[in-house]
Design a protein around this motif. Structure first.
Motif, PDB file in Angstrom:
ATOM      1  N   GLN A 135       0.809  -1.219   0.000  1.00  0.00           N
ATOM      2  CA  GLN A 135       0.000   0.000   0.000  1.00  0.00           C
ATOM      3  C   GLN A 135       0.845   1.273   0.000  1.00  0.00           C
ATOM      4  OE1 GLN A 135      -2.940  -0.101   3.118  1.00  0.00           O
ATOM      5  NE2 GLN A 135      -3.927  -1.950   2.330  1.00  0.00           N
ATOM      6  N   THR A 136       2.132   1.130  -0.272  1.00  0.00           N
ATOM      7  CA  THR A 136       3.058   2.258  -0.172  1.00  0.00           C
ATOM      8  C   THR A 136       2.639   3.435  -1.038  1.00  0.00           C
ATOM      9  OG1 THR A 136       4.842   0.665   0.214  1.00  0.00           O
ATOM     10  CG2 THR A 136       5.482   2.929  -0.320  1.00  0.00           C
ATOM     11  N   HIS A 137       2.192   3.173  -2.256  1.00  0.00           N
ATOM     12  CA  HIS A 137       1.918   4.268  -3.187  1.00  0.00           C
ATOM     13  C   HIS A 137       0.587   4.961  -2.925  1.00  0.00           C
ATOM     14  CE1 HIS A 137       5.500   3.652  -5.482  1.00  0.00           C
ATOM     15  NE2 HIS A 137       5.205   2.391  -5.712  1.00  0.00           N
ATOM     16  N   ARG A 138      -0.222   4.425  -2.037  1.00  0.00           N
ATOM     17  CA  ARG A 138      -1.474   5.134  -1.729  1.00  0.00           C
ATOM     18  C   ARG A 138      -1.533   5.620  -0.289  1.00  0.00           C
ATOM     19  NH1 ARG A 138      -5.791   3.214   0.752  1.00  0.00           N
ATOM     20  NH2 ARG A 138      -5.838   1.082   1.576  1.00  0.00           N
ATOM     21  N   MET A 139      -0.469   5.364   0.487  1.00  0.00           N
ATOM     22  CA  MET A 139      -0.433   5.769   1.888  1.00  0.00           C
ATOM     23  C   MET A 139       0.772   6.662   2.161  1.00  0.00           C
ATOM     24  SD  MET A 139      -3.038   3.983   3.253  1.00  0.00           S
ATOM     25  CE  MET A 139      -2.804   3.621   5.000  1.00  0.00           C
ATOM     26  N   GLY A 140       0.711   7.365   3.265  1.00  0.00           N
ATOM     27  CA  GLY A 140       1.840   8.157   3.736  1.00  0.00           C
ATOM     28  C   GLY A 140       1.807   8.212   5.253  1.00  0.00           C
ATOM     29  N   SER A 141       2.781   8.892   5.851  1.00  0.00           N
ATOM     30  CA  SER A 141       2.808   8.926   7.316  1.00  0.00           C
ATOM     31  C   SER A 141       3.511  10.171   7.833  1.00  0.00           C
ATOM     32  CB  SER A 141       3.497   7.669   7.876  1.00  0.00           C
ATOM     33  OG  SER A 141       4.841   7.607   7.462  1.00  0.00           O
ATOM     34  N   MET A 142       3.161  10.538   9.049  1.00  0.00           N
ATOM     35  CA  MET A 142       3.788  11.664   9.737  1.00  0.00           C
ATOM     36  C   MET A 142       3.725  11.393  11.223  1.00  0.00           C
ATOM     37  SD  MET A 142       0.848  14.533   9.138  1.00  0.00           S
ATOM     38  CE  MET A 142      -0.826  14.306   9.736  1.00  0.00           C
ATOM     39  N   ALA A 143       4.521  12.127  11.982  1.00  0.00           N
ATOM     40  CA  ALA A 143       4.616  11.856  13.417  1.00  0.00           C
ATOM     41  C   ALA A 143       4.635  13.151  14.211  1.00  0.00           C
ATOM     42  CB  ALA A 143       5.866  11.032  13.716  1.00  0.00           C
ATOM     43  N   VAL A 144       4.144  13.054  15.449  1.00  0.00           N
ATOM     44  CA  VAL A 144       4.205  14.127  16.431  1.00  0.00           C
ATOM     45  C   VAL A 144       4.952  13.566  17.632  1.00  0.00           C
ATOM     46  CG1 VAL A 144       2.882  15.752  17.825  1.00  0.00           C
ATOM     47  CG2 VAL A 144       1.949  14.937  15.662  1.00  0.00           C
ATOM     48  N   GLU A 145       5.981  14.287  18.087  1.00  0.00           N
ATOM     49  CA  GLU A 145       6.770  13.764  19.204  1.00  0.00           C
ATOM     50  C   GLU A 145       7.309  14.904  20.051  1.00  0.00           C
ATOM     51  OE1 GLU A 145      10.382  10.559  20.023  1.00  0.00           O
ATOM     52  OE2 GLU A 145       9.263  10.523  18.158  1.00  0.00           O
ATOM     53  N   GLY A 146       7.393  14.655  21.339  1.00  0.00           N
ATOM     54  CA  GLY A 146       7.884  15.643  22.282  1.00  0.00           C
ATOM     55  C   GLY A 146       7.053  15.610  23.553  1.00  0.00           C
ATOM     56  N   PRO A 147       7.403  16.421  24.550  1.00  0.00           N
ATOM     57  CA  PRO A 147       6.694  16.394  25.828  1.00  0.00           C
ATOM     58  C   PRO A 147       5.193  16.654  25.727  1.00  0.00           C
ATOM     59  CG  PRO A 147       8.757  17.592  26.047  1.00  0.00           C
ATOM     60  CD  PRO A 147       8.591  17.311  24.586  1.00  0.00           C
ATOM     61  N   ARG A 148       4.739  17.428  24.721  1.00  0.00           N
ATOM     62  CA  ARG A 148       3.318  17.749  24.593  1.00  0.00           C
ATOM     63  C   ARG A 148       2.611  16.912  23.537  1.00  0.00           C
ATOM     64  NH1 ARG A 148       1.672  22.658  26.192  1.00  0.00           N
ATOM     65  NH2 ARG A 148      -0.356  21.628  26.051  1.00  0.00           N
ATOM     66  N   ALA A 149       3.268  15.939  22.950  1.00  0.00           N
ATOM     67  CA  ALA A 149       2.717  15.224  21.806  1.00  0.00           C
ATOM     68  C   ALA A 149       1.417  14.506  22.116  1.00  0.00           C
ATOM     69  CB  ALA A 149       3.751  14.229  21.268  1.00  0.00           C
ATOM     70  N   MET A 150       1.362  13.780  23.214  1.00  0.00           N
ATOM     71  CA  MET A 150       0.176  12.998  23.531  1.00  0.00           C
ATOM     72  C   MET A 150      -1.049  13.891  23.764  1.00  0.00           C
ATOM     73  SD  MET A 150       1.064   9.778  23.352  1.00  0.00           S
ATOM     74  CE  MET A 150       1.996  10.359  21.949  1.00  0.00           C
ATOM     75  N   GLU A 151      -0.840  15.042  24.419  1.00  0.00           N
ATOM     76  CA  GLU A 151      -1.940  15.970  24.650  1.00  0.00           C
ATOM     77  C   GLU A 151      -2.478  16.515  23.338  1.00  0.00           C
ATOM     78  OE1 GLU A 151      -0.916  19.029  27.543  1.00  0.00           O
ATOM     79  OE2 GLU A 151       0.727  17.741  28.223  1.00  0.00           O
ATOM     80  N   ILE A 152      -1.581  16.843  22.420  1.00  0.00           N
ATOM     81  CA  ILE A 152      -2.004  17.428  21.151  1.00  0.00           C
ATOM     82  C   ILE A 152      -2.783  16.423  20.320  1.00  0.00           C
ATOM     83  CG2 ILE A 152      -1.096  18.225  18.921  1.00  0.00           C
ATOM     84  CD1 ILE A 152       1.035  19.751  20.538  1.00  0.00           C
ATOM     85  N   VAL A 153      -2.308  15.196  20.260  1.00  0.00           N
ATOM     86  CA  VAL A 153      -3.020  14.171  19.491  1.00  0.00           C
ATOM     87  C   VAL A 153      -4.389  13.905  20.103  1.00  0.00           C
ATOM     88  CG1 VAL A 153      -3.004  11.737  18.825  1.00  0.00           C
ATOM     89  CG2 VAL A 153      -0.935  13.110  18.575  1.00  0.00           C
ATOM     90  N   ALA A 154      -4.476  13.895  21.422  1.00  0.00           N
ATOM     91  CA  ALA A 154      -5.764  13.681  22.085  1.00  0.00           C
ATOM     92  C   ALA A 154      -6.722  14.841  21.805  1.00  0.00           C
ATOM     93  CB  ALA A 154      -5.562  13.506  23.587  1.00  0.00           C
ATOM     94  N   ASP A 155      -6.211  16.072  21.846  1.00  0.00           N
ATOM     95  CA  ASP A 155      -7.066  17.245  21.651  1.00  0.00           C
ATOM     96  C   ASP A 155      -7.494  17.411  20.191  1.00  0.00           C
ATOM     97  OD1 ASP A 155      -6.825  17.800  24.317  1.00  0.00           O
ATOM     98  OD2 ASP A 155      -5.312  19.373  24.080  1.00  0.00           O
ATOM     99  N   VAL A 156      -6.557  17.247  19.276  1.00  0.00           N
ATOM    100  CA  VAL A 156      -6.833  17.521  17.859  1.00  0.00           C
ATOM    101  C   VAL A 156      -7.495  16.351  17.167  1.00  0.00           C
ATOM    102  CG1 VAL A 156      -5.789  18.126  15.638  1.00  0.00           C
ATOM    103  CG2 VAL A 156      -4.937  19.170  17.742  1.00  0.00           C
TER     104      VAL A 156
END
Length: 350
Positions: A135-156
């Motif tokens: 599925q490489t050609h139809r998918m992509g990925s990105m990451a959020v990391e750091g002390p506030r990462a989990m809060e941001i992913v939960a909120d957004v």
């Protein structure tokens, strides 16, 4: 391979570069600014160097367990593990991240070696009820990391990952489109990674970017990410280990191999090396005497004799000099060992 977020990165004025066959942002702004954002608040970064594969069929777990180095059968749904594909001589053909879901296995590897990895995975499928979808050609990925990462992913994103162990996976839906969230760290901080179809990835990048910046974070490029992961001692495939090494040389035997499972390709070599208890060369962490990092491939010497080489390097703000990884011969494994290169010295840190 080009990231599906290329237009967003160009619009942001990012400097682009090629990393092991993948065109990705090298930096968005100032290196120090990106580095400190990742350490102190949160960083958003493009991880579209992955080959993204999905295995289905009733024999999917049994099959991948039989051809890879780790214990896939022991994986509970929602959990992941690192593994290797080896050739019969024990050399590393691919690094795999394997995540178990109720009806499938999600497998990540490196896009630059995607064709070889897929061919290796399919090599013994005959007679097994396994379907391997690239599925490489139809998918992509990105990451959020750091002390506030989990809060941001939960909120957004309304995704709760903070209570999950490292290398966990959740299936999710964004705008009616199925995707995956991983609890995954790339440089030792709390991290979340989104794997999603390319058509929604750009909108998710922009949505997360707005919140990341509002929280004092930054998008970061591969230059800062490389420095951060080297400080955390995280090796990258294929930069720091590849088909030139066996697992014990690459020092990944404790993270990528199960010694309590049945046979798999390359196991005989792995067991033989373990029983002997030593290899003639090994991957080590290095601290250089120069602020300018020596280029990958730089030869390391001891009294004029070549004893190894550098695989990756970066300026480390934390160390106050450049650091990296490389291979050295057995007589220079020990922390504190000093070797030379043209223009300076390198000390083995671990």
């Amino acid at each position: 391979m080009t990231t599906p977020l290329l237009d967003q990165h160009r619009a942001a004025g990012a400097q682009l570069a090629e990393y092991n066959g993948c065109t990705l942002p090298e930096r968005f702004s100032d290196f120090d600014r990106e580095y400190h954002a990742a350490k102190q608040t949160v960083a958003l970064f493009d991880t579209s160097w992955h080959a993204i594969l999905v295995l289905t069929g009733r024999d999917r777990v049994k099959y991948l367990h039989a051809i890879s180095s780790n214990n896939i059968q022991a994986l509970e749904d929602g959990r992941g593990v690192l593994a290797l594909l080896l050739n019969p001589q024990g050399h590393i053909l691919a690094e795999l991240e394997v995540y178990a879901l109720p009806e499938k296995l999600l497998v990540l590897s490196h896009a630059s070696l995607r064709e070889r990895t897929v061919a290796t995975l399919k090599k013994y499928v005959i007679g097994s009820q396994v379907q391997i979808e690239d599925q490489t050609h139809r998918m992509g990925s990105m990451a959020v990391e750091g002390p506030r990462a989990m809060e941001i992913v939960a909120d957004v994103e309304r995704v709760a990952l903070s209570a999950l162990p490292e290398m966990s996976v959740l299936e999710s839906v964004i705008d009616g489109v199925p995707c995956y969230w991983l609890r995954r760290s790339h440089f030792g901080q709390p991290g979340a990674q989104l794997i999603a179809p390319r058509e929604i990835l750009a909108a998710e990048w922009e949505k997360l970017l707005e919140t990341v910046r509002a929280e004092g974070g930054e998008p970061i490029g591969m230059a800062a990410l490389n420095a951060l992961r080297l400080e955390a001692g995280v090796p990258w495939f294929p930069a720091d280990f590849n088909d030139a090494q066996i697992p014990h040389e690459a020092a990944v035997e404790t993270t990528h191999i199960s010694f309590n499972k049945g046979c798999y390709t390359g196991q005989e070599i792995v067991e033989r090396v373990r029983s002997r208890g030593q290899v003639n060369r090994k991957r080590v962490l290095l601290k250089f005497s120069t602020a300018a990092p020596p280029a990958p491939g730089t030869k390391l010497r001891d009294g004029g004799a070549e004893v190894g080489y550098v695989t990756s390097s970066a300026l480390s703000i934390e160390a106050g000099t450049s650091i990296g990884m490389g291979y050295v011969r057995r007589e220079r494994f020990a922390p504190g060992s000093v070797v030379e290169f043209d223009g300076g010295t390198a000390t083995v840190t671990r």
